[in-house]
Structures are given as structure tokens and as C-alpha cells.
Motif scaffolding. Structure first.
Motif, PDB file in Angstrom:
ATOM      1  N   ILE A   1       0.999  -1.181  -0.112  1.00  0.00           N
ATOM      2  CA  ILE A   1      -0.048   0.018  -0.034  1.00  0.00           C
ATOM      3  C   ILE A   1       0.957   1.097  -0.050  1.00  0.00           C
ATOM      4  CG2 ILE A   1      -1.725   1.207   1.310  1.00  0.00           C
ATOM      5  CD1 ILE A   1      -2.741  -1.164  -0.093  1.00  0.00           C
ATOM      6  N   SER A   2       2.014   1.230   0.674  1.00  0.00           N
ATOM      7  CA  SER A   2       2.736   2.305   0.936  1.00  0.00           C
ATOM      8  C   SER A   2       3.309   2.600  -0.584  1.00  0.00           C
ATOM      9  CB  SER A   2       3.792   2.279   1.901  1.00  0.00           C
ATOM     10  OG  SER A   2       4.838   1.092   1.474  1.00  0.00           O
ATOM     11  N   LEU A   3       3.944   1.970  -1.161  1.00  0.00           N
ATOM     12  CA  LEU A   3       4.549   1.866  -2.544  1.00  0.00           C
ATOM     13  C   LEU A   3       3.290   2.266  -3.518  1.00  0.00           C
ATOM     14  CD1 LEU A   3       6.960  -1.103  -3.137  1.00  0.00           C
ATOM     15  CD2 LEU A   3       7.313   0.842  -2.406  1.00  0.00           C
ATOM     16  N   ALA A   4       2.165   1.828  -3.469  1.00  0.00           N
ATOM     17  CA  ALA A   4       1.273   1.852  -4.257  1.00  0.00           C
ATOM     18  C   ALA A   4       0.644   3.511  -4.311  1.00  0.00           C
ATOM     19  CB  ALA A   4       0.031   1.096  -4.243  1.00  0.00           C
ATOM     20  N   VAL A   5       0.484   3.885  -3.052  1.00  0.00           N
ATOM     21  CA  VAL A   5      -0.033   5.428  -2.750  1.00  0.00           C
ATOM     22  C   VAL A   5       1.026   6.385  -3.072  1.00  0.00           C
ATOM     23  CG1 VAL A   5      -1.002   6.941  -0.928  1.00  0.00           C
ATOM     24  CG2 VAL A   5      -1.632   4.709  -1.126  1.00  0.00           C
ATOM     25  N   THR A   6       2.309   6.141  -2.888  1.00  0.00           N
ATOM     26  CA  THR A   6       3.203   7.014  -3.106  1.00  0.00           C
ATOM     27  C   THR A   6       3.436   7.111  -4.701  1.00  0.00           C
ATOM     28  OG1 THR A   6       4.548   6.427  -1.014  1.00  0.00           O
ATOM     29  CG2 THR A   6       5.633   7.632  -2.584  1.00  0.00           C
ATOM     30  N   PHE A   7       3.447   6.026  -5.379  1.00  0.00           N
ATOM     31  CA  PHE A   7       3.508   5.798  -6.962  1.00  0.00           C
ATOM     32  C   PHE A   7       2.272   6.849  -7.577  1.00  0.00           C
ATOM     33  CE2 PHE A   7       2.640   3.883 -11.032  1.00  0.00           C
ATOM     34  CZ  PHE A   7       3.956   3.826 -11.545  1.00  0.00           C
ATOM     35  N   LEU A   8       1.180   6.603  -6.962  1.00  0.00           N
ATOM     36  CA  LEU A   8       0.174   7.297  -7.452  1.00  0.00           C
ATOM     37  C   LEU A   8       0.234   8.830  -7.396  1.00  0.00           C
ATOM     38  CD1 LEU A   8      -2.889   4.943  -6.360  1.00  0.00           C
ATOM     39  CD2 LEU A   8      -2.137   5.702  -8.698  1.00  0.00           C
ATOM     40  N   VAL A   9       0.780   9.273  -6.198  1.00  0.00           N
ATOM     41  CA  VAL A   9       1.146  10.680  -6.097  1.00  0.00           C
ATOM     42  C   VAL A   9       2.056  11.244  -7.449  1.00  0.00           C
ATOM     43  CG1 VAL A   9       2.487  12.444  -4.688  1.00  0.00           C
ATOM     44  CG2 VAL A   9       1.361  10.686  -3.504  1.00  0.00           C
ATOM     45  N   GLY A  10       2.849  10.356  -7.835  1.00  0.00           N
ATOM     46  CA  GLY A  10       3.747  11.013  -9.113  1.00  0.00           C
ATOM     47  C   GLY A  10       2.851  10.527 -10.260  1.00  0.00           C
ATOM     48  N   SER A  11       2.319   9.535 -10.587  1.00  0.00           N
ATOM     49  CA  SER A  11       1.442   9.259 -11.718  1.00  0.00           C
ATOM     50  C   SER A  11       0.160  10.205 -11.766  1.00  0.00           C
ATOM     51  CB  SER A  11       0.869   7.759 -11.601  1.00  0.00           C
ATOM     52  OG  SER A  11      -0.298   7.674 -10.610  1.00  0.00           O
ATOM     53  N   ILE A  12      -0.429  10.729 -10.777  1.00  0.00           N
ATOM     54  CA  ILE A  12      -1.473  11.623 -11.043  1.00  0.00           C
ATOM     55  C   ILE A  12      -0.754  13.056 -11.405  1.00  0.00           C
ATOM     56  CG2 ILE A  12      -2.936  13.226  -9.660  1.00  0.00           C
ATOM     57  CD1 ILE A  12      -3.943  10.137 -10.036  1.00  0.00           C
ATOM     58  N   ALA A  13       0.400  13.540 -10.888  1.00  0.00           N
ATOM     59  CA  ALA A  13       1.071  14.710 -11.233  1.00  0.00           C
ATOM     60  C   ALA A  13       1.478  14.276 -12.864  1.00  0.00           C
ATOM     61  CB  ALA A  13       2.389  14.822 -10.349  1.00  0.00           C
ATOM     62  N   GLY A  14       1.999  13.269 -13.077  1.00  0.00           N
ATOM     63  CA  GLY A  14       2.391  13.006 -14.404  1.00  0.00           C
ATOM     64  C   GLY A  14       1.399  13.119 -15.698  1.00  0.00           C
ATOM     65  N   SER A  15       0.301  12.385 -15.115  1.00  0.00           N
ATOM     66  CA  SER A  15      -0.835  12.408 -15.998  1.00  0.00           C
ATOM     67  C   SER A  15      -1.412  13.914 -16.207  1.00  0.00           C
ATOM     68  CB  SER A  15      -2.115  11.376 -15.229  1.00  0.00           C
ATOM     69  OG  SER A  15      -1.494  10.209 -15.253  1.00  0.00           O
ATOM     70  N   THR A  16      -1.278  14.579 -15.100  1.00  0.00           N
ATOM     71  CA  THR A  16      -1.764  15.956 -15.262  1.00  0.00           C
ATOM     72  C   THR A  16      -0.914  16.748 -16.142  1.00  0.00           C
ATOM     73  OG1 THR A  16      -2.875  15.991 -13.144  1.00  0.00           O
ATOM     74  CG2 THR A  16      -2.416  18.309 -13.854  1.00  0.00           C
ATOM     75  N   MET A  17       0.446  16.568 -15.928  1.00  0.00           N
ATOM     76  CA  MET A  17       1.455  17.370 -16.915  1.00  0.00           C
ATOM     77  C   MET A  17       1.005  16.644 -18.385  1.00  0.00           C
ATOM     78  SD  MET A  17       3.778  19.434 -16.896  1.00  0.00           S
ATOM     79  CE  MET A  17       4.449  19.802 -15.222  1.00  0.00           C
ATOM     80  N   GLY A  18       0.991  15.414 -18.502  1.00  0.00           N
ATOM     81  CA  GLY A  18       0.885  15.008 -19.827  1.00  0.00           C
ATOM     82  C   GLY A  18      -0.364  15.291 -20.528  1.00  0.00           C
ATOM     83  N   GLY A  19      -1.584  15.350 -19.866  1.00  0.00           N
ATOM     84  CA  GLY A  19      -2.780  15.940 -20.386  1.00  0.00           C
ATOM     85  C   GLY A  19      -2.695  17.162 -20.800  1.00  0.00           C
ATOM     86  N   MET A  20      -2.192  18.063 -19.609  1.00  0.00           N
ATOM     87  CA  MET A  20      -2.088  19.477 -20.154  1.00  0.00           C
ATOM     88  C   MET A  20      -1.092  19.760 -21.367  1.00  0.00           C
ATOM     89  SD  MET A  20      -1.652  21.169 -16.041  1.00  0.00           S
ATOM     90  CE  MET A  20      -1.244  22.713 -16.796  1.00  0.00           C
ATOM     91  N   LEU A  21      -0.002  19.062 -21.590  1.00  0.00           N
ATOM     92  CA  LEU A  21       0.839  19.236 -22.627  1.00  0.00           C
ATOM     93  C   LEU A  21       0.147  19.012 -24.091  1.00  0.00           C
ATOM     94  CD1 LEU A  21       3.763  19.856 -23.885  1.00  0.00           C
ATOM     95  CD2 LEU A  21       4.117  17.404 -23.494  1.00  0.00           C
ATOM     96  N   ASN A  22      -0.807  17.766 -23.985  1.00  0.00           N
ATOM     97  CA  ASN A  22      -1.484  17.362 -25.171  1.00  0.00           C
ATOM     98  C   ASN A  22      -2.479  18.539 -25.312  1.00  0.00           C
ATOM     99  OD1 ASN A  22      -0.266  15.191 -25.804  1.00  0.00           O
ATOM    100  ND2 ASN A  22      -1.856  13.811 -25.069  1.00  0.00           N
ATOM    101  N   ARG A  23      -3.262  18.876 -24.423  1.00  0.00           N
ATOM    102  CA  ARG A  23      -4.175  20.035 -24.734  1.00  0.00           C
ATOM    103  C   ARG A  23      -3.699  21.293 -25.219  1.00  0.00           C
ATOM    104  NH1 ARG A  23      -5.705  18.306 -19.598  1.00  0.00           N
ATOM    105  NH2 ARG A  23      -5.877  20.359 -19.098  1.00  0.00           N
ATOM    106  N   TYR A  24      -2.601  21.770 -24.706  1.00  0.00           N
ATOM    107  CA  TYR A  24      -1.784  23.111 -24.871  1.00  0.00           C
ATOM    108  C   TYR A  24      -1.307  22.976 -26.329  1.00  0.00           C
ATOM    109  CZ  TYR A  24       2.142  26.508 -25.342  1.00  0.00           C
ATOM    110  OH  TYR A  24       2.682  27.551 -25.770  1.00  0.00           O
ATOM    111  N   LEU A  25      -0.591  21.802 -26.656  1.00  0.00           N
ATOM    112  CA  LEU A  25      -0.386  21.691 -28.254  1.00  0.00           C
ATOM    113  C   LEU A  25      -1.521  21.652 -29.192  1.00  0.00           C
ATOM    114  CD1 LEU A  25       2.328  18.994 -27.704  1.00  0.00           C
ATOM    115  CD2 LEU A  25       2.767  21.567 -28.183  1.00  0.00           C
ATOM    116  N   TYR A  26      -2.491  20.962 -28.761  1.00  0.00           N
ATOM    117  CA  TYR A  26      -3.914  20.900 -29.532  1.00  0.00           C
ATOM    118  C   TYR A  26      -4.416  22.447 -29.624  1.00  0.00           C
ATOM    119  CZ  TYR A  26      -8.291  19.206 -31.639  1.00  0.00           C
ATOM    120  OH  TYR A  26      -9.365  19.038 -32.259  1.00  0.00           O
TER     121      TYR A  26
END
Length: 430
Positions: A147-172
Motif C-alpha cells: 500500500i505504501s508503494l502504491a499510494v506514493t507511486f500514485l502521487v507521482g502518476s497523478i502529477a505526471g498524468s496532469t502534466m501529460g494531459g495539459m501538454l497534449n491540450r496545450y499543443l492542440y
């Protein structure tokens, strides 16, 4: 060179882990009456919409698949819906038969038929999320999750997903063609790397008549990179793998956050679940046991794909729900048939088909680049040349994928009696 080859082998191992997840989710949905009932209910508005459009002249709809502005409706026709089922079947057959790689063809296939890249990415993510929600048996896997690995990993993945989505939308927003160029370039790089090593691996194995399938990872071993990372003492330190080694192992949370960021960003940009990256990063990079990795991967797919699909694409109008449902239906069938084929074909042939599928996706996106570069005035070629190259890439892609689909179905129906007998034997043995 050896490190790159090992990384390729671990990418394949990660892709296979994701393929096993795909098969499990589709099996859970198909074998559950209430899940199938929910799926059929979701199809009702789609079918009714198709009847209404077929009855009318469709003049109220834009003649495009996705538009420049958010919330612009997508052009829906029954043909598009059935085409999406075909794409899902092909991806499912590849995933089930090869055990890896099917998800790599969805976004290229959608883009090849005219779907904007950002819409293809958002739709693929929503399709993955829908399958995860409908077929999830996460509670059965909780014993394999730290659980500790999964939750900590999700902190990064949520941030990365936000950045990736924002980048795709910005370029679009800057230029839809620039967005397509960016997504296409990412696929060219990833699929080109996989294609080179997959073809090399296949021909090497064929010459050696090898039955080895990739590399094995011992749960008791920690990779050299994993040992170095685990030796870094930066608080907070997380303990994991207590059931694998006495006292467990420890790693700094910062490495989990960074890893999650990379996976989340790749998932949001490419429209994939991220499973093909989670496995090599965890096992090879962080030194986590494969048992813990698989459980954590299943956990993160649900949340990463769900968050990316809903918060980064759906609310901005970049999910084509009709396509997503069609792909879900097609993949449920394709994965089941493809998984049965593995019992009647050789391991080397399966590796060859993996190389072929990945190479087809690479060629498709590679030949699409010149036309997009020309549209942005980055290269000087005629419009006809760019269109001609794009047509070549699309034709080769669909010929290869179509031929593979026909071959799998042929093998399936030719061996259906033997496969049915073997399936009944397995059920009896269980």
C-alpha cells in the motif's frame, strides 16, 4: 547495447503483464451476467443514436472527428461504431495471441482513419478505464500490493498524468496538426525501439531455435540498479517485500514519486495504461519483486487511466464514447480468442507476430510524419508526396493487421474442436 536489449526484454515483460491483466478483465466481464447486462444497457443509447442518424440526414452534425474547440461533438455514424469494434477485435486478438503489444495499435489505428490524435488518446484511456471498472477484481490482488508503494507511486502518476494531459491540450490549442505530430513522434520513438529489438530477438531465436521467452526475474534477486537506488537513504523511507525477504526492503519515496510521474505522463500522452512501463521500472530500476509489481500495476492502472481519461480528456470533450464502447466490445471477444491460439502455435511464431505487430505500428506512424511536417512547413515536399507516403503507411498497417486477424481466426476455427476439448479438460482438472 546489452543494457538497451535488457531494457527491451523488460518492456516486453511489462507488456505481457498488461496483457494478462487485459485477459483477466475481459474474462471477468464475459463470465459475469450482471456485468454483461450493464454493458448491453450502455449500448442502448448508442444503437438508438445510430438508428436516429440513419433515419435523418445528419445535417446537424459536423463533418469531422473532433474539433478545434473543447466540447465539440464528434461525428457519429453506425459505420464508425462497427469500425471501432473491428479495431477492438484486432487489438484483442494481438493481445491475447501474442501476450503483448495489442494496446500499441489502438491509437495509431484510430489516427489512421482520421481521428485526431488527442481524441484517440483520450478515447483509448477511457476504454481502458471502462474495462478496469467493469472487470476489476482488485480485492483479490490486494495481498500482492504494498500500500505504501502504491499510494506514493500514485502521487507521482497523478502529477505526471496532469502534466501529460495539459501538454497534449496545450499543443492542440496551438495547432491540431502540431498535437498530432507530437503524439505521432512519441509513438515512432517507442515503437521504433521495440520494433528494432523485437525483430532482432525473433531472428536470433529462430537461428538458435530457442524456446526461451524473454528474461526471467527471480523474486529473490535485486537488479544492480535497484541495489544502488535502495542504498540511497533519503527520508521518508518505505518498507516493502516483507513476504519475499526477511525484514523486507527499503526505498526512498522520492524514487516512487519520480517513477509514477514518468508512467503517468507516458499514459496521458500515449493513451495507454502504463503497465508496459511499470514492470521494467519497478523490477529493473527499483528492485521490487515481480509479485509486488504485478499487484501494484493492477492497482495503478485503475487510478492512472481513470484519472487521465476523466480529468484530462473527458471533461474537455476529448473522449469519443461511441468508439470507446465499440473497442471495449471488440477487445472482449478478441482477447478470448487470441489467448486460445497460444495453445496451438509455437513460441517462436508468437514472438515473430509480436515483432510484426509492433513494426506495423511503427511504419504506420513513421510514414505519417512527412505529411504532418509538411503541414507545419518544417520540410519542403509536395502535398501529393506527403499524402502518398501517409497512404502507404496506412495501407501497410491495415494489410498486416488485417492479415494477422484473418490468420488467427482461421487457426481458431480450424482447431476449434481441439481447443474446446482442451478447455473442457482444464475445467475438469480445476
Amino acid at each position: 547495447m546489452n543494457s538497451l536489449k535488457q531494457f527491451y526484454q523488460l518492456l516486453v515483460a511489462g507488456s505481457k503483464a498488461h496483457a494478462r491483466w487485459e485477459l483477466e478483465m475481459s474474462t471477468n466481464i464475459i463470465k459475469s451476467r450482471w456485468r454483461m447486462s450493464v454493458l448491453l444497457l450502455l449500448l442502448v443509447p448508442i444503437l438508438l443514436g445510430g438508428i436516429a442518424i440513419a433515419a435523418g440526414d445528419g445535417s446537424g452534425l459536423p463533418n469531422v472527428l473532433g474539433g478545434k474547440s473543447a466540447y465539440m461533438p464528434s461525428n457519429y455514424t453506425p459505420l464508425i461504431f462497427f469500425a471501432s469494434i473491428f479495431v477492438g477485435v484486432c487489438a484483442g486478438l494481438i493481445t491475447g495471441c501474442i501476450g503483448a503489444g495489442g494496446g500499441f495499435i489502438i491509437a495509431p489505428a484510430l489516427m489512421s482513419v482520421g481521428v485526431k490524435g488527442i481524441l484517440a488518446v483520450g478515447t483509448d484511456l477511457f476504454h481502458i478505464f471502462a474495462k478496469a471498472i467493469m472487470g476489476s477484481v482488485l480485492h483479490k490482488k490486494l495481498g500482492n500490493i504494498s500500500i505504501s508503494l502504491a499510494v506514493t507511486f500514485l502521487v507521482g502518476s497523478i502529477a505526471g498524468s496532469t502534466m501529460g494531459g495539459m501538454l497534449n491540450r496545450y499543443l492542440y490549442d496551438l495547432n491540431p496538426v502540431l498535437s498530432d505530430l507530437f503524439i505521432t513522434s512519441v509513438y515512432v520513438f517507442i515503437l521504433g525501439f521495440l520494433s528494432f529489438y523485437a525483430l532482432s530477438d525473433y531472428f536470433r531465436s529462430k537461428r538458435a531455435n530457442s524456446t526461451e521467452d524473454g528474461i526471467s526475474v527471480n523474486d529473490e534477486d535485486v537488479s544492480p540498479m535497484g541495489e544502488r537506488i535502495q542504498s540511497v537513504n533519503i527520508p521518508p523511507m518505505l518498507t516493502f517485500d516483507e513476504g519475499v525477504t526477511p525484514g523486507g526492503r527499503k526505498i526512498s519515496a522520492i524514487f516512487l514519486v519520480v517513477s509514477g510521474f514518468v508512467v503517468g505522463m507516458a499514459a496521458a500522452i500515449m493513451g495507454v495504461g502504463g503497465g508496459f512501463l511499470t514492470f521494467p521500472i519497478f523490477v529493473y530500476g527499483l528492485g521490487v519483486s515481480s509479485m509486488t509489481t504485478v499487484g501494484t500495476d493492477i492497482f495503478q492502472i485503475v487510478f492512472t487511466a481513470g484519472y487521465s481519461a476523466l480529468s484530462q480528456y473527458a471533461i474537455y470533450g476529448f473522449v469519443f464514447y461511441t468508439l470507446a464502447m465499440g473497442m471495449l466490445i471488440g477487445s472482449l471477444l478478441g482477447v478470448q480468442i487470441g489467448s486460445l491460439i497460444t495453445r496451438v502455435v509455437s513460441g517462436i511464431m508468437i514472438r515473430g507476430f509480436f515483432a510484426l505487430a509492433v513494426t506495423a505500428g511503427f511504419i504506420n506512424r513513421f510514414f505519417a510524419l512527412p505529411e504532418k511536417l509538411k503541414s507545419l512547413n518544417y520540410i519542403d515536399i509536395s502535398d501529393s508526396t506527403g499524402a502518398w507516403l501517409s497512404t502507404i503507411g496506412n495501407t501497410l498497417f491495415f494489410v498486416v493487421i488485417g492479415a494477422f486477424t484473418v490468420w488467427v481466426l482461421y487457426v481458431f476455427f480450424r482447431n476449434i474442436k481441439a481447443l474446446k476439448s482442451e478447455e473442457q479438460y482444464h475445467e475438469y482438472a480445476e
